[in-house]
Design a protein around this motif. Structure first.
Motif, mmCIF file in Angstrom:
data_model
loop_
_atom_site.group_PDB
_atom_site.id
_atom_site.type_symbol
_atom_site.label_atom_id
_atom_site.label_comp_id
_atom_site.label_asym_id
_atom_site.label_seq_id
_atom_site.Cartn_x
_atom_site.Cartn_y
_atom_site.Cartn_z
ATOM 1 N N MET A 1 0.432 -1.341 -0.084
ATOM 2 C CA MET A 1 0.014 0.303 -0.084
ATOM 3 C C MET A 1 1.092 1.306 0.250
ATOM 4 S SD MET A 1 -2.983 1.520 2.663
ATOM 5 C CE MET A 1 -1.955 1.282 3.975
ATOM 6 N N ILE A 2 0.823 2.268 -0.607
ATOM 7 C CA ILE A 2 1.234 2.887 -0.645
ATOM 8 C C ILE A 2 0.882 4.750 -0.058
ATOM 9 C CG2 ILE A 2 1.446 5.542 -2.390
ATOM 10 C CD1 ILE A 2 1.377 3.720 -5.148
ATOM 11 N N SER A 3 1.183 4.909 1.276
ATOM 12 C CA SER A 3 0.841 6.376 2.658
ATOM 13 C C SER A 3 2.244 7.472 1.817
ATOM 14 C CB SER A 3 1.265 5.461 3.261
ATOM 15 O OG SER A 3 2.543 5.609 3.627
ATOM 16 N N TYR A 4 0.959 8.814 2.031
ATOM 17 C CA TYR A 4 1.693 9.548 1.815
ATOM 18 C C TYR A 4 2.488 9.929 2.964
ATOM 19 C CZ TYR A 4 2.236 14.898 2.750
ATOM 20 O OH TYR A 4 2.427 16.541 3.173
ATOM 21 N N ALA A 5 2.802 9.254 4.418
ATOM 22 C CA ALA A 5 3.495 9.553 4.972
ATOM 23 C C ALA A 5 5.179 9.151 4.306
ATOM 24 C CB ALA A 5 3.116 9.227 6.197
ATOM 25 N N LYS A 6 5.445 7.962 3.845
ATOM 26 C CA LYS A 6 6.593 7.078 3.357
ATOM 27 C C LYS A 6 6.705 7.091 1.982
ATOM 28 C CE LYS A 6 5.321 2.552 2.621
ATOM 29 N NZ LYS A 6 5.589 2.116 1.212
ATOM 30 N N ASP A 7 5.668 7.577 1.238
ATOM 31 C CA ASP A 7 5.842 7.648 -0.031
ATOM 32 C C ASP A 7 5.549 8.575 -1.140
ATOM 33 O OD1 ASP A 7 6.156 4.547 -0.900
ATOM 34 O OD2 ASP A 7 4.909 4.610 -0.381
ATOM 35 N N ILE A 8 4.895 9.567 -0.478
ATOM 36 C CA ILE A 8 4.364 10.873 -1.724
ATOM 37 C C ILE A 8 5.238 11.687 -0.907
ATOM 38 C CG2 ILE A 8 1.693 12.578 -2.234
ATOM 39 C CD1 ILE A 8 2.389 9.051 -3.555
ATOM 40 N N TYR A 9 5.128 12.399 0.521
ATOM 41 C CA TYR A 9 5.390 14.134 1.279
ATOM 42 C C TYR A 9 7.309 13.826 0.557
ATOM 43 C CZ TYR A 9 7.039 15.949 5.472
ATOM 44 O OH TYR A 9 7.789 17.304 5.833
ATOM 45 N N PRO A 10 7.548 12.368 0.756
ATOM 46 C CA PRO A 10 8.963 13.154 0.284
ATOM 47 C C PRO A 10 9.313 13.829 -1.253
ATOM 48 C CG PRO A 10 8.656 11.263 1.278
ATOM 49 C CD PRO A 10 7.580 11.427 0.685
ATOM 50 N N LEU A 11 8.635 13.683 -1.922
ATOM 51 C CA LEU A 11 8.660 13.786 -3.246
ATOM 52 C C LEU A 11 7.803 14.755 -3.565
ATOM 53 C CD1 LEU A 11 5.356 11.176 -4.826
ATOM 54 C CD2 LEU A 11 7.958 11.332 -5.052
ATOM 55 N N PHE A 12 7.779 16.175 -2.606
ATOM 56 C CA PHE A 12 7.830 17.297 -2.529
ATOM 57 C C PHE A 12 8.929 18.121 -2.214
ATOM 58 C CE2 PHE A 12 2.966 16.154 -2.106
ATOM 59 C CZ PHE A 12 2.148 16.625 -3.508
ATOM 60 N N THR A 13 9.482 18.941 -2.924
ATOM 61 C CA THR A 13 10.815 19.756 -2.348
ATOM 62 C C THR A 13 10.473 20.576 -1.571
ATOM 63 O OG1 THR A 13 11.242 20.823 -4.215
ATOM 64 C CG2 THR A 13 12.214 18.632 -4.394
ATOM 65 N N ASP A 14 11.745 21.178 -1.037
ATOM 66 C CA ASP A 14 11.156 22.345 0.066
ATOM 67 C C ASP A 14 10.677 22.912 -0.736
ATOM 68 O OD1 ASP A 14 11.603 21.079 2.312
ATOM 69 O OD2 ASP A 14 13.307 21.937 2.503
ATOM 70 N N LYS A 15 11.413 23.199 -2.222
ATOM 71 C CA LYS A 15 10.763 24.806 -3.361
ATOM 72 C C LYS A 15 9.648 24.457 -3.532
ATOM 73 C CE LYS A 15 14.824 25.607 -5.960
ATOM 74 N NZ LYS A 15 15.627 25.470 -7.241
ATOM 75 N N ASP A 16 9.887 22.729 -3.317
ATOM 76 C CA ASP A 16 7.442 22.701 -3.431
ATOM 77 C C ASP A 16 6.934 23.418 -3.066
ATOM 78 O OD1 ASP A 16 8.752 21.066 -5.752
ATOM 79 O OD2 ASP A 16 8.439 19.630 -4.925
ATOM 80 N N VAL A 17 7.613 23.477 -1.738
ATOM 81 C CA VAL A 17 5.821 23.750 -0.656
ATOM 82 C C VAL A 17 6.800 25.125 -0.545
ATOM 83 C CG1 VAL A 17 6.475 23.821 1.761
ATOM 84 C CG2 VAL A 17 6.750 21.781 0.965
ATOM 85 N N ARG A 18 8.026 25.342 -0.882
ATOM 86 C CA ARG A 18 8.123 27.529 -0.906
ATOM 87 C C ARG A 18 6.354 27.826 -1.795
ATOM 88 N NH1 ARG A 18 12.875 26.767 0.625
ATOM 89 N NH2 ARG A 18 13.526 26.095 -1.265
ATOM 90 N N GLY A 19 6.994 27.255 -3.103
ATOM 91 C CA GLY A 19 6.551 28.291 -3.942
ATOM 92 C C GLY A 19 4.843 27.618 -3.844
ATOM 93 N N ALA A 72 -0.914 6.562 -8.155
ATOM 94 C CA ALA A 72 -1.237 5.394 -7.753
ATOM 95 C C ALA A 72 -1.779 5.448 -6.432
ATOM 96 C CB ALA A 72 -0.299 4.182 -7.542
ATOM 97 N N TRP A 73 -0.656 6.435 -5.619
ATOM 98 C CA TRP A 73 -1.866 7.044 -4.775
ATOM 99 C C TRP A 73 -2.865 7.229 -4.448
ATOM 100 C CZ3 TRP A 73 -2.046 12.018 -2.156
ATOM 101 C CH2 TRP A 73 -2.434 11.669 -1.246
ATOM 102 N N VAL A 74 -3.353 7.914 -5.344
ATOM 103 C CA VAL A 74 -4.801 8.875 -5.715
ATOM 104 C C VAL A 74 -5.816 7.383 -5.950
ATOM 105 C CG1 VAL A 74 -6.128 10.151 -7.013
ATOM 106 C CG2 VAL A 74 -3.684 11.246 -6.246
ATOM 107 N N LYS A 75 -5.995 6.303 -6.627
ATOM 108 C CA LYS A 75 -6.735 5.418 -7.075
ATOM 109 C C LYS A 75 -6.243 4.293 -6.042
ATOM 110 C CE LYS A 75 -5.291 5.822 -12.370
ATOM 111 N NZ LYS A 75 -4.493 4.966 -12.679
ATOM 112 N N GLU A 76 -5.800 3.967 -5.036
ATOM 113 C CA GLU A 76 -5.851 3.978 -3.924
ATOM 114 C C GLU A 76 -6.049 3.823 -3.142
ATOM 115 O OE1 GLU A 76 -1.980 2.265 -2.783
ATOM 116 O OE2 GLU A 76 -1.451 0.979 -4.519
ATOM 117 N N GLY A 77 -7.260 5.651 -2.757
ATOM 118 C CA GLY A 77 -7.282 6.139 -1.613
ATOM 119 C C GLY A 77 -6.736 7.279 -1.314
#
Length: 80
Positions: A1-19, A72-77
């Motif tokens: 199972m794909i999770s926000y905390a383990k898999d998705i959160y790390p995709l967003f860089t500090d630059k992305d977050v600031r932007g 895939a994360w979105v499709k898994e809910g």
């Protein structure tokens, strides 16, 4: 199972977050889940310019592998 905390959160860089900070918080599971369709469209370049933007404003578009993981994360809910 794909999770926000383990898999998705790390995709967003500090630059992305600031932007995106004027619009919503990419470090917030609730914000990302609520806007998952919008984020999905933008990382694929639908509905506006592709996000993240190219340097110097961003680190450039995501690889297909990262896009597929987010989709895939979105499709898994959108699991936390």
């Amino acid at each position: 199972m794909i999770s926000y905390a383990k898999d998705i959160y790390p995709l967003f860089t500090d630059k992305d977050v600031r932007g995106m900070s004027n619009f919503f918080d990419l470090r917030s599971f609730g914000d990302v889940k609520a806007r998952s369709e919008q984020i999905s469209n933008r990382i694929r370049g639908i509905g506006g310019s592709v996000m993240p933007p190219p340097p110097p404003d961003g680190d450039g578009p995501w690889s297909q592998e990262k896009i597929d993981l987010f989709e895939a994360w979105v499709k898994e809910g959108c699991q936390p």
